[in-house]
Design an enzyme around this catalytic site. Structure first.
Site, PDB file in Angstrom:
ATOM      1  N   PRO A   1       4.144   6.403  -5.542  1.00  0.00           N
ATOM      2  CA  PRO A   1       3.120   5.920  -6.468  1.00  0.00           C
ATOM      3  C   PRO A   1       1.741   6.523  -6.235  1.00  0.00           C
ATOM      4  O   PRO A   1       1.293   6.667  -5.099  1.00  0.00           O
ATOM      5  CB  PRO A   1       3.105   4.411  -6.239  1.00  0.00           C
ATOM      6  CG  PRO A   1       3.859   4.175  -4.992  1.00  0.00           C
ATOM      7  CD  PRO A   1       4.807   5.308  -4.826  1.00  0.00           C
ATOM      8  N   ASN A   2       1.127   6.878  -7.340  1.00  0.00           N
ATOM      9  CA  ASN A   2      -0.241   7.385  -7.427  1.00  0.00           C
ATOM     10  C   ASN A   2      -0.401   8.836  -6.976  1.00  0.00           C
ATOM     11  O   ASN A   2      -1.475   9.419  -7.141  1.00  0.00           O
ATOM     12  CB  ASN A   2      -1.229   6.478  -6.663  1.00  0.00           C
ATOM     13  CG  ASN A   2      -1.298   5.102  -7.263  1.00  0.00           C
ATOM     14  OD1 ASN A   2      -1.503   4.967  -8.469  1.00  0.00           O
ATOM     15  ND2 ASN A   2      -1.076   4.068  -6.463  1.00  0.00           N
TER      16      ASN A   2
ATOM     17  N   ARG B   1      -8.764  12.862  -7.943  1.00  0.00           N
ATOM     18  CA  ARG B   1      -9.695  11.871  -7.394  1.00  0.00           C
ATOM     19  C   ARG B   1      -9.547  11.857  -5.883  1.00  0.00           C
ATOM     20  O   ARG B   1      -8.585  12.354  -5.337  1.00  0.00           O
ATOM     21  CB  ARG B   1      -9.373  10.475  -7.967  1.00  0.00           C
ATOM     22  CG  ARG B   1      -9.573  10.397  -9.464  1.00  0.00           C
ATOM     23  CD  ARG B   1      -8.960   9.142 -10.036  1.00  0.00           C
ATOM     24  NE  ARG B   1      -9.363   7.949  -9.284  1.00  0.00           N
ATOM     25  CZ  ARG B   1      -8.730   6.783  -9.350  1.00  0.00           C
ATOM     26  NH1 ARG B   1      -7.673   6.657 -10.117  1.00  0.00           N
ATOM     27  NH2 ARG B   1      -9.146   5.749  -8.671  1.00  0.00           N
TER      28      ARG B   1
ATOM     29  N   TYR C   1      -7.522  13.204   0.134  1.00  0.00           N
ATOM     30  CA  TYR C   1      -6.243  13.848  -0.181  1.00  0.00           C
ATOM     31  C   TYR C   1      -6.362  15.337  -0.509  1.00  0.00           C
ATOM     32  O   TYR C   1      -5.353  15.976  -0.788  1.00  0.00           O
ATOM     33  CB  TYR C   1      -5.566  13.105  -1.343  1.00  0.00           C
ATOM     34  CG  TYR C   1      -5.271  11.654  -1.018  1.00  0.00           C
ATOM     35  CD1 TYR C   1      -4.342  11.334  -0.031  1.00  0.00           C
ATOM     36  CD2 TYR C   1      -5.923  10.607  -1.671  1.00  0.00           C
ATOM     37  CE1 TYR C   1      -4.070  10.014   0.291  1.00  0.00           C
ATOM     38  CE2 TYR C   1      -5.657   9.285  -1.360  1.00  0.00           C
ATOM     39  CZ  TYR C   1      -4.734   8.999  -0.383  1.00  0.00           C
ATOM     40  OH  TYR C   1      -4.467   7.695  -0.061  1.00  0.00           O
TER      41      TYR C   1
ATOM     42  N   ASN D   1       7.141  11.484   0.509  1.00  0.00           N
ATOM     43  CA  ASN D   1       5.876  10.791   0.732  1.00  0.00           C
ATOM     44  C   ASN D   1       5.957   9.546  -0.153  1.00  0.00           C
ATOM     45  O   ASN D   1       5.762   9.636  -1.365  1.00  0.00           O
ATOM     46  CB  ASN D   1       4.684  11.655   0.335  1.00  0.00           C
ATOM     47  CG  ASN D   1       3.369  10.943   0.591  1.00  0.00           C
ATOM     48  OD1 ASN D   1       3.334   9.721   0.787  1.00  0.00           O
ATOM     49  ND2 ASN D   1       2.273  11.684   0.577  1.00  0.00           N
TER      50      ASN D   1
ATOM     51  N   ALA E   1       2.168   4.201  -1.103  1.00  0.00           N
ATOM     52  CA  ALA E   1       1.963   2.856  -0.553  1.00  0.00           C
ATOM     53  C   ALA E   1       3.276   2.122  -0.294  1.00  0.00           C
ATOM     54  O   ALA E   1       3.301   1.149   0.478  1.00  0.00           O
ATOM     55  CB  ALA E   1       1.073   2.046  -1.494  1.00  0.00           C
TER      56      ALA E   1
ATOM     57  N   HIS F   1       4.466   1.260   3.322  1.00  0.00           N
ATOM     58  CA  HIS F   1       4.023   0.090   4.081  1.00  0.00           C
ATOM     59  C   HIS F   1       4.659  -1.214   3.594  1.00  0.00           C
ATOM     60  O   HIS F   1       4.370  -2.274   4.138  1.00  0.00           O
ATOM     61  CB  HIS F   1       2.489  -0.010   4.005  1.00  0.00           C
ATOM     62  CG  HIS F   1       1.801   1.312   4.127  1.00  0.00           C
ATOM     63  ND1 HIS F   1       1.891   2.089   5.265  1.00  0.00           N
ATOM     64  CD2 HIS F   1       1.054   2.039   3.249  1.00  0.00           C
ATOM     65  CE1 HIS F   1       1.211   3.226   5.079  1.00  0.00           C
ATOM     66  NE2 HIS F   1       0.699   3.212   3.855  1.00  0.00           N
TER      67      HIS F   1
ATOM     68  N   GLU G   1       9.394  12.403   6.582  1.00  0.00           N
ATOM     69  CA  GLU G   1       8.360  11.534   5.998  1.00  0.00           C
ATOM     70  C   GLU G   1       7.016  12.241   6.127  1.00  0.00           C
ATOM     71  O   GLU G   1       6.640  12.658   7.223  1.00  0.00           O
ATOM     72  CB  GLU G   1       8.329  10.198   6.757  1.00  0.00           C
ATOM     73  CG  GLU G   1       7.228   9.250   6.290  1.00  0.00           C
ATOM     74  CD  GLU G   1       7.162   7.970   7.135  1.00  0.00           C
ATOM     75  OE1 GLU G   1       8.061   7.755   7.981  1.00  0.00           O
ATOM     76  OE2 GLU G   1       6.198   7.208   6.951  1.00  0.00           O
TER      77      GLU G   1
ATOM     78  N   HIS H   1       2.811  12.226   5.193  1.00  0.00           N
ATOM     79  CA  HIS H   1       1.583  11.602   4.687  1.00  0.00           C
ATOM     80  C   HIS H   1       0.460  12.613   4.746  1.00  0.00           C
ATOM     81  O   HIS H   1       0.220  13.210   5.808  1.00  0.00           O
ATOM     82  CB  HIS H   1       1.222  10.345   5.489  1.00  0.00           C
ATOM     83  CG  HIS H   1       2.292   9.318   5.384  1.00  0.00           C
ATOM     84  ND1 HIS H   1       2.486   8.592   4.233  1.00  0.00           N
ATOM     85  CD2 HIS H   1       3.261   8.953   6.242  1.00  0.00           C
ATOM     86  CE1 HIS H   1       3.538   7.813   4.395  1.00  0.00           C
ATOM     87  NE2 HIS H   1       4.034   8.009   5.603  1.00  0.00           N
TER      88      HIS H   1
ATOM     89  N   ARG I   1      -6.944   5.123   9.267  1.00  0.00           N
ATOM     90  CA  ARG I   1      -7.385   4.381   8.085  1.00  0.00           C
ATOM     91  C   ARG I   1      -7.177   2.878   8.297  1.00  0.00           C
ATOM     92  O   ARG I   1      -7.123   2.413   9.423  1.00  0.00           O
ATOM     93  CB  ARG I   1      -6.648   4.925   6.844  1.00  0.00           C
ATOM     94  CG  ARG I   1      -6.923   6.421   6.620  1.00  0.00           C
ATOM     95  CD  ARG I   1      -6.209   6.965   5.400  1.00  0.00           C
ATOM     96  NE  ARG I   1      -6.708   6.321   4.171  1.00  0.00           N
ATOM     97  CZ  ARG I   1      -6.127   6.462   2.989  1.00  0.00           C
ATOM     98  NH1 ARG I   1      -5.035   7.213   2.866  1.00  0.00           N
ATOM     99  NH2 ARG I   1      -6.625   5.866   1.923  1.00  0.00           N
TER     100      ARG I   1
ATOM    101  N   ARG J   1      -2.177   0.409   6.801  1.00  0.00           N
ATOM    102  CA  ARG J   1      -1.494   1.702   6.634  1.00  0.00           C
ATOM    103  C   ARG J   1      -0.853   2.185   7.932  1.00  0.00           C
ATOM    104  O   ARG J   1      -0.212   3.233   7.960  1.00  0.00           O
ATOM    105  CB  ARG J   1      -2.472   2.770   6.127  1.00  0.00           C
ATOM    106  CG  ARG J   1      -3.039   2.484   4.757  1.00  0.00           C
ATOM    107  CD  ARG J   1      -3.866   3.661   4.241  1.00  0.00           C
ATOM    108  NE  ARG J   1      -4.792   3.203   3.220  1.00  0.00           N
ATOM    109  CZ  ARG J   1      -4.490   3.083   1.924  1.00  0.00           C
ATOM    110  NH1 ARG J   1      -3.286   3.394   1.492  1.00  0.00           N
ATOM    111  NH2 ARG J   1      -5.393   2.652   1.061  1.00  0.00           N
TER     112      ARG J   1
HETATM  113  O1  CA2 Z   1      -1.610   9.872   3.057  1.00  0.00           O
HETATM  114  C1  CA2 Z   1      -0.665   9.754   2.273  1.00  0.00           C
HETATM  115  O2  CA2 Z   1       0.005  10.713   1.873  1.00  0.00           O
HETATM  116  C2  CA2 Z   1      -0.320   8.361   1.717  1.00  0.00           C
HETATM  117  O3  CA2 Z   1       1.100   8.267   1.658  1.00  0.00           O
HETATM  118  C3  CA2 Z   1      -0.928   8.305   0.331  1.00  0.00           C
HETATM  119  C4  CA2 Z   1      -0.795   6.934  -0.325  1.00  0.00           C
HETATM  120  C5  CA2 Z   1      -1.284   5.824   0.606  1.00  0.00           C
HETATM  121  O4  CA2 Z   1      -1.030   4.560   0.011  1.00  0.00           O
HETATM  122  C6  CA2 Z   1      -0.603   5.896   1.965  1.00  0.00           C
HETATM  123  O5  CA2 Z   1      -1.153   4.885   2.774  1.00  0.00           O
HETATM  124  C7  CA2 Z   1      -0.837   7.249   2.604  1.00  0.00           C
HETATM  125  C8  CA2 Z   1      -1.622   6.842  -1.616  1.00  0.00           C
HETATM  126  C9  CA2 Z   1      -1.439   7.982  -2.548  1.00  0.00           C
HETATM  127  C10 CA2 Z   1      -2.528   7.905  -3.592  1.00  0.00           C
HETATM  128  O6  CA2 Z   1      -2.835   9.220  -3.962  1.00  0.00           O
HETATM  129  C11 CA2 Z   1      -3.981   9.431  -4.671  1.00  0.00           C
HETATM  130  C12 CA2 Z   1      -4.359  10.733  -4.821  1.00  0.00           C
HETATM  131  C13 CA2 Z   1      -5.527  11.014  -5.496  1.00  0.00           C
HETATM  132  C14 CA2 Z   1      -6.284   9.994  -6.049  1.00  0.00           C
HETATM  133  C15 CA2 Z   1      -5.893   8.682  -5.900  1.00  0.00           C
HETATM  134  C16 CA2 Z   1      -4.720   8.399  -5.219  1.00  0.00           C
END
Ligand code: CA2
Length: 146
Positions: free
Chosen positions: A11-12, A19, A24, A75, A78, A81, A99, A101, A108, A112
């Site tokens: 997700p996301n 963003r 990221y 990956n 969220a 977790h 896996e 990240h 963080r 997380r």
């Molecule tokens: O660090 C990572 O790759 C995560 O898996 C990314 C997840 C986060 O919930 C994990 O704790 C760590 C979130 C991905 C959201 O990605 C975005 C990218 C750009 C803008 C907004 C969100």
């Protein structure tokens, strides 16, 4: 033997590069998928890439991988977790799984720090930016070479 890797982004991660570049980076999801395909090609591995914001779709893709994939890079976003279901799916298909990240989750928020996947993953790559996907392909290629 099947020479295909399933690449799963949760997700996301479709928002990558649009963003929060300070967390990221500026590469997009398409850049990540191209990177994984390029590195996999060095090892004569194909890639099936998918991204979903829905837990059940991710589980279905993992189940389908049992038919025609040799390994998984995931990956889970969220869901890392929260999802015992994704952990159980990976355990069930018995494929070597990396896996990844992008961010250093341990630097963080406390929520997380725990991953439901890490205990059953073949390797865990954290905080290397999108280069972590590159490392994941190389590690899985090593494992598949046996
Ligand atoms: O660090 C990572 O790759 C995560 O898996 C990314 C997840 C986060 O919930 C994990 O704790 C760590 C979130 C991905 C959201 O990605 C975005 C990218 C750009 C803008 C907004 C969100």
């Amino acid at each position: 033997m099947t020479r295909r890797i399933l690449l799963v982004n949760g997700p996301n991660l479709n928002l990558l590069g649009t963003r929060e570049p300070e967390i990221y980076g500026s590469d997009t999801l398409a850049d990540v998928e191209a990177l994984v395909s390029r590195v996999a090609g060095e090892f004569s591995l194909e890639v099936r890439a998918m991204q979903s914001n829905h837990e059940g779709e991710i589980i279905d893709a993992i189940h389908a991988a049992r038919e025609d994939c040799a390994a998984i890079i995931i990956n889970p976003g969220a869901f890392t977790h929260t999802s015992i279901a994704i952990r159980d799916a990976i355990t069930g298909v018995e494929l070597p799984t990396a896996e990844v990240h992008i961010s250093n989750v341990h630097a963080r928020e406390e929520f997380r720090h725990h991953s439901y996947l890490s205990g059953i993953a073949s390797c865990v790559i954290v905080g290397c930016g999108v280069q972590g996907y590159d490392f994941a392909v190389r590690r899985l290629a090593t494992l598949l070479a046996g």
